[in-house]
Design an enzyme around this catalytic site. Structure first.
Site, mmCIF file in Angstrom:
data_model
loop_
_atom_site.group_PDB
_atom_site.id
_atom_site.type_symbol
_atom_site.label_atom_id
_atom_site.label_comp_id
_atom_site.label_asym_id
_atom_site.label_seq_id
_atom_site.Cartn_x
_atom_site.Cartn_y
_atom_site.Cartn_z
ATOM 1 N N LEU B 65 3.511 8.068 -7.791
ATOM 2 C CA LEU B 65 2.578 9.252 -8.757
ATOM 3 C C LEU B 65 1.881 8.355 -10.387
ATOM 4 C CD1 LEU B 65 4.278 12.382 -9.131
ATOM 5 C CD2 LEU B 65 2.040 11.767 -7.602
ATOM 6 N N ARG B 66 2.650 7.027 -10.402
ATOM 7 C CA ARG B 66 2.360 6.781 -11.578
ATOM 8 C C ARG B 66 2.414 6.848 -12.233
ATOM 9 N NH1 ARG B 66 2.597 2.108 -8.148
ATOM 10 N NH2 ARG B 66 1.256 1.710 -6.774
ATOM 11 N N ASP B 307 4.356 6.639 1.907
ATOM 12 C CA ASP B 307 4.736 5.257 0.951
ATOM 13 C C ASP B 307 3.420 5.320 0.163
ATOM 14 O OD1 ASP B 307 5.250 3.067 0.226
ATOM 15 O OD2 ASP B 307 5.868 1.650 1.316
ATOM 16 N N HIS B 311 -3.453 2.508 -6.498
ATOM 17 C CA HIS B 311 -3.580 1.317 -7.091
ATOM 18 C C HIS B 311 -5.083 1.518 -7.905
ATOM 19 C CE1 HIS B 311 0.074 -1.564 -6.841
ATOM 20 N NE2 HIS B 311 -0.602 -1.467 -5.733
#
Lengths: 321, 430
Positions: B65-66, B307, B311
């Site tokens: 989820l960053r 997965d 980005h």
């Protein structure tokens, strides 16, 4: 596999020179013929050609190099271009600037061509995809991928001695795994239709599935050099001993070093080449490197003419036409 | 909204062997009944699922989820919306956030944020070692108490096998499953591509299959020794599958998943130096891809995950080896899985099981993953025939790094319900 449009413009002329892959024999021969015209024109004394007058070329080196950079510099000077040497190995990227920022900054200085050397495979492609359309990129070596101008000067040197490639057998000896030179040489030799390309190396220095490159692999000089016309020795990086690729320099020299004795395994008039810089007594004996079959210094001087040809063709001034 | 009827849909519930057109009745966020309307049921809301498949909400075993730490790439808000639009109703968050999920505080922070964006079913994986450094064990009991569903060292290597052994014993003692991404780092060292024809051709630093299969073999031996429950994450090659197959045959209780892109792409599909194909483990050979598909069909691999690794642009701008690995994959998970059905790799029921009930079993989730009455009303309603293009308009994840960009895919989620809440409707988002 390679998208050839990236290297060619809409008329099919060379715009970037990133890799040999995807280029036809016709284009490779055009480069060799153009280089030939530069050699014959400048045989008596060094001559300057006004072909790139007013053009600015940036030598952008992210990795140290003496000979490649100097020959590019000389080639540009002889074509009357302005040349700017930028040594990034010790400047911007170590300050955290990205590759793209470096390119954009230099591009803002109105340049026409980048000659790029970079430690990572694919860097030249990346730059070609991210610069303005009027800028040409010449790959002067990217990681372990390609070094196409070196390959062209090598086939140019071979052609001076063997104008007909169709019966030619060439052996490349040494660290193929880490060699961008070998990859480009194999492609150039195969595109130009040599009879056979062989690689001779210890198993640790050959990549996986190496036959897919269109070669035959050998682990033994005796078998590998049999009936060979041209032997190209590759430089062995000394740090390979530290990462368990090899046991010792002396053992490597015993097995794969080119000595006068081993040279006898090849054809009687076999030629010896090396992209330099050479490690005497590691991959090649001094007597062979300096012997009468060695073309090593010839390769260096041919490098200038070949790079002049590629630079002038990529900026499309149509030399020799 | 307390009572919902979903009608005219084709209800598929792999765990209960159901595949039949009819109505699904929900009440108070739970599944109440199937096909026959219960007495006293008065729907407050009716969802027409004509021509759609109604199945358990998808459970994704690996979603970055960053957040916390890399909100320049994506946020919990952006990625849970993407998850909802993809029919995903539960997801596992690997511990490689910044800071790492190795304290209850970080776990609670994530749980908190999940509540705030109305997507409670985020299941954090706790770090196996402190800071994922591979040296000291994390406080697994505290992590479990705070809500970590399993433990993992994400993609980071462990210092030694003795650390792995102790970590397995310790986790087993707390009843925790280890999610293990097998990678012998001394063999994969600095690699960015499969050690095959493509890497040889383009001179890319390569990773042999053995980097993974050796780690699988070691881990299987230690699982036998310690009795720890192991789940292998994102397998990529044939030799790993063979080893797991053998271990399962001899009764070892291990499970495994595969990332959806490994089932569709191989090294042959990589456009030269196009960083969007840079993933770890790398895209392997065609033979590996085929074997992964077979492994899924024969049950050696239990689940498919996305997965998901969103980005920002910068992460993918550079020479291939220096770019960051990963694909933004939530939103293509279901359509690409359906493509496996179309290509006769999996039956539809098996495909949906590998996205739901199988994943629930791996996680030990008892109230989701199937349409059993009393279970949470986590439901995905999708139109299997609807085509859509992967583009700016249809995409919700903040990461646009997918090799499927601009491709037209078949299968589109129409509604997603999580605990009975309608968290996504295609129409509303148009």
């Amino acid at each position: 596999m390679m998208n050839q449009n990236l290297q060619l413009n809409n008329e099919g002329h060379l715009k970037h020179f990133l890799t040999i892959e995807g280029l036809s024999a016709k284009i490779l021969n055009e480069i060799l013929d153009t280089a030939e015209s530069f050699v014959s024109m400048s045989q008596q004394q060094v001559q300057k050609f006004p072909l790139l007058r007013g053009k600015t070329i940036v030598n952008l080196f992210f990795e140290n190099s003496t000979r490649t950079r100097s020959t590019f510099e000389l080639a540009a000077t002889r074509l009357s271009a302005d040349i700017l040497n930028v040594d990034i190995a010790t400047s911007a990227t170590s300050k955290g600037e990205s590759l793209l920022d470096t390119i954009n900054t230099l591009e803002a200085m109105h340049v026409d061509m980048f000659v790029v050397r970079h430690p990572l495979s694919g860097a030249a492609h990346f730059i070609a995809q991210h610069t303005s359309p009027h800028i040409s990129i010449i790959n002067a070596g990217d990681g372990q991928h390609a070094h196409p101008t070196q390959a062209m000067l090598d086939v140019f040197t071979i052609r001076q001695h063997h104008p007909d490639f169709s019966q030619l057998k060439v052996a490349i000896v040494g660290d193929i795994l880490h060699s961008r030179v070998a990859r480009s040489q194999i492609q150039a030799l195969n595109t130009l239709g040599v009879k056979e390309v062989r690689l001779i190396a210890p198993k640790t220095l050959l990549p996986a599935h190496v036959e897919s490159l269109g070669i035959r692999a050998y682990h033994d000089m005796k078998q590998g050099l049999d009936d060979i016309d041209v032997i190209i020795m590759l430089r062995l990086q000394k740090e390979r001993m530290n990462s368990a690729f090899l046991a010792s320099e002396s053992e490597y020299f015993k097995c794969f070093g080119l000595t006068e004795e081993k040279l006898k395994l090849a054809k009687k008039d076999a030629l010896v080449m090396h992209p330099g810089p050479i490690n005497r007594g590691v991959e090649i004996a001094s007597s062979v490197a300096d012997g009468n079959k060695s073309l090593i210094l010839k390769q260096v001087s041919n490098g200038i003419a070949v790079r002049m040809a590629i630079m002038s063709m990529a900026i499309q001034v149509g030399v020799g036409k | 909204m307390s009572q919902i009827e979903i009608k005219y849909g084709r209800i598929i519930d792999p765990r209960n062997n159901i595949d039949q057109i009819g109505s699904l009745y929900l009440a108070k966020g739970k599944i109440l009944a199937l096909f026959n309307q219960p007495d006293n049921f008065n729907a407050d809301k009716t969802i027409d699922a004509t021509n759609c498949i109604v199945c358990p909400g998808l459970i994704d075993l690996s979603v970055r989820l960053r957040e916390p730490g890399q909100s320049q790439k994506a946020t919990i808000a952006s990625e849970t919306q993407a998850a909802a639009s993809a029919g995903v109703t539960s997801l596992c968050l690997p511990p490689d956030t910044l800071p790492v999920i190795d304290t209850p505080a970080v776990t609670e922070l994530i749980k908190d944020k999940a509540e705030k964006v109305n997507y409670p079913n985020i299941y954090p994986l706790g770090a196996l070692t402190q800071g994922l450094m591979g040296e000291k064990l994390s406080a697994m009991f505290a992590l479990k108490s705070a809500g970590c569903i399993a433990v993992s060292n994400a993609n980071k290597p462990l210092d030694s096998l003795v650390i792995l052994r102790r970590a397995m014993e310790y986790a087993a003692g707390h009843g925790l499953t280890i999610f293990y991404r097998p990678d012998e780092s001394s063999l994969s060292h600095n690699g960015c591509a499969h050690e095959g024809v493509m890497a040889t051709h383009y001179g890319l630093p390569s990773i042999p299959e053995a980097a993974e299969s050796i780690a699988v073999a070691q881990c299987l031996e230690l699982a036998e020794l310690t009795g720890c429950k192991i789940h292998f994450s994102q397998l990529s090659c044939k030799r790993s599958i063979i080893k797991i197959q053998q271990a399962k045959k001899y009764g070892l209780n291990v499970t495994a998943d595969v990332a959806i892109h490994q089932l569709h792409l191989s090294e042959n599909d990589i456009e030269p130096f196009n960083s969007v194909y840079h993933v770890l483990p790398p895209l392997r050979s065609e033979a590996d891809k085929k074997y992964l598909q077979e492994g899924l069909a024969n049950g050696t691999i239990n689940a498919i995950c996305s997965d998901h690794q969103p980005h920002n642009l910068d992460a993918k701008l550079g020479a291939f080896p220096e770019t960051e690995a990963g694909i933004s994959a939530l939103e293509t998970l279901l359509p690409l899985t359906l493509k496996l059905v179309e290509n006769h790799v999996l039956s539809l029921s098996k495909a949906l099981a590998s996205l739901s009930s199988e994943a629930a079993t791996i996680l030990g989730l008892e109230k989701t993953g199937s349409l059993t009455p009393t279970y949470d009303a986590d439901i995905c309603i999708f139109d299997p025939e609807k085509t859509w293009q992967v583009n700016e308009i249809n995409w919700l994840s903040a990461g646009k790094n997918t090799p499927f960009w601009k491709q037209t895919l078949k299968g589109r989620v129409i509604h997603t319900l999580q605990k009975g809440n309608l968290i996504y409707s295609l129409e509303k988002n148009k």
